[in-house]
Scaffold this motif. Sequence first.
Motif, mmCIF file in Angstrom:
data_model
loop_
_atom_site.group_PDB
_atom_site.id
_atom_site.type_symbol
_atom_site.label_atom_id
_atom_site.label_comp_id
_atom_site.label_asym_id
_atom_site.label_seq_id
_atom_site.Cartn_x
_atom_site.Cartn_y
_atom_site.Cartn_z
ATOM 1 N N MET A 93 43.458 -25.918 -22.296
ATOM 2 C CA MET A 93 42.662 -26.465 -21.189
ATOM 3 C C MET A 93 42.878 -27.973 -21.109
ATOM 4 O O MET A 93 42.148 -28.756 -21.706
ATOM 5 C CB MET A 93 41.174 -26.144 -21.414
ATOM 6 C CG MET A 93 40.800 -24.698 -21.146
ATOM 7 S SD MET A 93 40.955 -24.213 -19.405
ATOM 8 C CE MET A 93 39.785 -25.334 -18.644
ATOM 9 N N VAL A 97 37.846 -30.776 -15.755
ATOM 10 C CA VAL A 97 36.960 -29.902 -14.984
ATOM 11 C C VAL A 97 35.668 -30.664 -14.713
ATOM 12 O O VAL A 97 35.080 -31.224 -15.643
ATOM 13 C CB VAL A 97 36.632 -28.609 -15.768
ATOM 14 C CG1 VAL A 97 35.791 -27.676 -14.923
ATOM 15 C CG2 VAL A 97 37.903 -27.918 -16.243
ATOM 16 N N ALA A 98 35.240 -30.664 -13.460
ATOM 17 C CA ALA A 98 33.992 -31.371 -13.128
ATOM 18 C C ALA A 98 32.827 -30.728 -13.872
ATOM 19 O O ALA A 98 32.694 -29.503 -13.886
ATOM 20 C CB ALA A 98 33.740 -31.312 -11.625
ATOM 21 N N ASP A 99 32.007 -31.551 -14.508
ATOM 22 C CA ASP A 99 30.832 -31.032 -15.201
ATOM 23 C C ASP A 99 29.762 -30.584 -14.201
ATOM 24 O O ASP A 99 28.965 -29.696 -14.495
ATOM 25 C CB ASP A 99 30.249 -32.092 -16.131
ATOM 26 C CG ASP A 99 31.192 -32.395 -17.284
ATOM 27 O OD1 ASP A 99 31.766 -31.436 -17.843
ATOM 28 O OD2 ASP A 99 31.381 -33.583 -17.618
ATOM 29 N N ASN A 125 28.285 -27.067 -13.757
ATOM 30 C CA ASN A 125 29.376 -26.081 -13.767
ATOM 31 C C ASN A 125 29.447 -25.406 -15.130
ATOM 32 O O ASN A 125 29.114 -26.024 -16.141
ATOM 33 C CB ASN A 125 30.718 -26.774 -13.489
ATOM 34 C CG ASN A 125 30.975 -26.962 -12.012
ATOM 35 O OD1 ASN A 125 30.477 -26.210 -11.185
ATOM 36 N ND2 ASN A 125 31.760 -27.973 -11.688
ATOM 37 N N ILE A 128 34.310 -23.825 -19.137
ATOM 38 C CA ILE A 128 35.301 -22.746 -19.226
ATOM 39 C C ILE A 128 35.842 -22.616 -20.648
ATOM 40 O O ILE A 128 35.994 -21.514 -21.176
ATOM 41 C CB ILE A 128 36.445 -22.992 -18.222
ATOM 42 C CG1 ILE A 128 35.876 -23.122 -16.801
ATOM 43 C CG2 ILE A 128 37.484 -21.874 -18.284
ATOM 44 C CD1 ILE A 128 36.807 -23.835 -15.829
ATOM 45 N N LEU A 129 36.129 -23.748 -21.273
ATOM 46 C CA LEU A 129 36.663 -23.738 -22.640
ATOM 47 C C LEU A 129 35.662 -23.096 -23.604
ATOM 48 O O LEU A 129 36.024 -22.222 -24.409
ATOM 49 C CB LEU A 129 37.006 -25.169 -23.077
ATOM 50 C CG LEU A 129 37.578 -25.363 -24.466
ATOM 51 C CD1 LEU A 129 38.884 -24.600 -24.657
ATOM 52 C CD2 LEU A 129 37.788 -26.861 -24.744
ATOM 53 N N PHE A 150 41.076 -30.340 -24.659
ATOM 54 C CA PHE A 150 41.342 -31.775 -24.593
ATOM 55 C C PHE A 150 40.010 -32.495 -24.501
ATOM 56 O O PHE A 150 39.047 -31.940 -23.975
ATOM 57 C CB PHE A 150 42.193 -32.125 -23.355
ATOM 58 C CG PHE A 150 43.671 -32.038 -23.613
ATOM 59 C CD1 PHE A 150 44.280 -30.816 -23.820
ATOM 60 C CD2 PHE A 150 44.448 -33.195 -23.667
ATOM 61 C CE1 PHE A 150 45.637 -30.732 -24.076
ATOM 62 C CE2 PHE A 150 45.811 -33.115 -23.915
ATOM 63 C CZ PHE A 150 46.409 -31.896 -24.119
ATOM 64 N N LYS A 168 32.838 -25.956 -28.988
ATOM 65 C CA LYS A 168 33.568 -25.183 -27.986
ATOM 66 C C LYS A 168 34.306 -23.991 -28.597
ATOM 67 O O LYS A 168 34.860 -23.167 -27.872
ATOM 68 C CB LYS A 168 34.558 -26.081 -27.262
ATOM 69 C CG LYS A 168 33.888 -27.288 -26.618
ATOM 70 C CD LYS A 168 34.366 -27.519 -25.233
ATOM 71 C CE LYS A 168 33.785 -28.797 -24.666
ATOM 72 N NZ LYS A 168 33.877 -28.836 -23.193
HETATM 73 O O1 C5P Z 1 32.990 -31.545 -22.818
HETATM 74 P P1 C5P Z 1 34.243 -32.180 -22.297
HETATM 75 O O2 C5P Z 1 34.296 -32.240 -20.786
HETATM 76 O O3 C5P Z 1 34.587 -33.490 -22.938
HETATM 77 O O4 C5P Z 1 35.386 -31.174 -22.760
HETATM 78 C C1 C5P Z 1 36.702 -31.306 -22.338
HETATM 79 C C2 C5P Z 1 37.426 -30.007 -22.546
HETATM 80 O O5 C5P Z 1 36.663 -28.923 -22.040
HETATM 81 C C3 C5P Z 1 38.737 -29.952 -21.779
HETATM 82 O O6 C5P Z 1 39.619 -29.113 -22.493
HETATM 83 C C4 C5P Z 1 38.311 -29.337 -20.457
HETATM 84 O O7 C5P Z 1 39.412 -28.695 -19.818
HETATM 85 C C5 C5P Z 1 37.255 -28.356 -20.894
HETATM 86 N N1 C5P Z 1 36.178 -28.142 -19.902
HETATM 87 C C6 C5P Z 1 36.000 -26.879 -19.367
HETATM 88 N N2 C5P Z 1 34.991 -26.655 -18.463
HETATM 89 C C7 C5P Z 1 34.143 -27.639 -18.117
HETATM 90 C C8 C5P Z 1 34.298 -28.933 -18.683
HETATM 91 C C9 C5P Z 1 35.330 -29.144 -19.566
HETATM 92 O O8 C5P Z 1 36.764 -25.962 -19.699
HETATM 93 N N3 C5P Z 1 33.176 -27.398 -17.242
#
Ligand code: C5P
Length: 224
Positions: A93, A97-99, A125, A128-129, A150, A168
């Motif tokens: 990942m 991704v927008a929080d 949101n 996903i990870l 990441f 995660k």
């Molecule tokens: O918590 P943070 O945003 O720092 O985590 C970053 C990681 O989590 C990245 O790998 C990003 O692709 C993934 N991510 C995700 N879904 C989200 C936010 C972040 O999969 N809503």
Amino acid sequence: GRPLDLAGHRVVVSAGGTREAIDPVRYIGNRSSGLQGYALARTAVARGAEVTLVAANVTLPDPAGAAVVRVGSAAELREAVLAAADDADVVVMAAAVADFRPAERHDAKIKKTDGEPAPIHLAKNPDILAELGSRRKERGGDSPRVLVGFAAETHDVLANGQAKLARKGCDLLVVNEVGESLAFGTPDNAATILVAGGEPVEVPRGPKDDIADAVWDAVAPRLR
Ligand code: C5P
């Protein structure tokens, strides 16, 4: 030449940054260019993997040899990644991704008014990870076999990264220190790869392909 150590393995990489619609013409977005995710896809192809690249709003040309799925929002990215992850050995990942997304999407363009502008309320949101991590745990632990996240951190990079790795449920977390004109939109990057149950790997500042190869160097032994 690169080792063909990913041959026979299915890899999913997400790249770019999601856009969360406010109305038909406006969105909340971020500065992710997709360069690091594309470097991961390109190098994985070169190392023999079968690659699905889920690209959110990236303007780069499709990397040769990868199946590219283009998405816009976090919800679309989630659908595409979860579908592709079903028969994947590795999920990375790399997308930003927008929080949060606007809680309400206006069907018509919001008009300028004479009074105070209306506030935009936000909704959370799904992560996903974290979802992939907990889904894997529920299923007994090996699908996907390797899960990579990441994280961009501005302070206490290693401590925050280790906590995030555990939270995660991923195997590797690639941590970037941000705030020193590195990372977003630049060809160079520097990172620390945190490894669940192992020692961190420092990747010195260099091209994003070097970070990508260091990630695959850490992934490959976990596939054997
Ligand atoms: O918590 P943070 O945003 O720092 O985590 C970053 C990681 O989590 C990245 O790998 C990003 O692709 C993934 N991510 C995700 N879904 C989200 C936010 C972040 O999969 N809503």
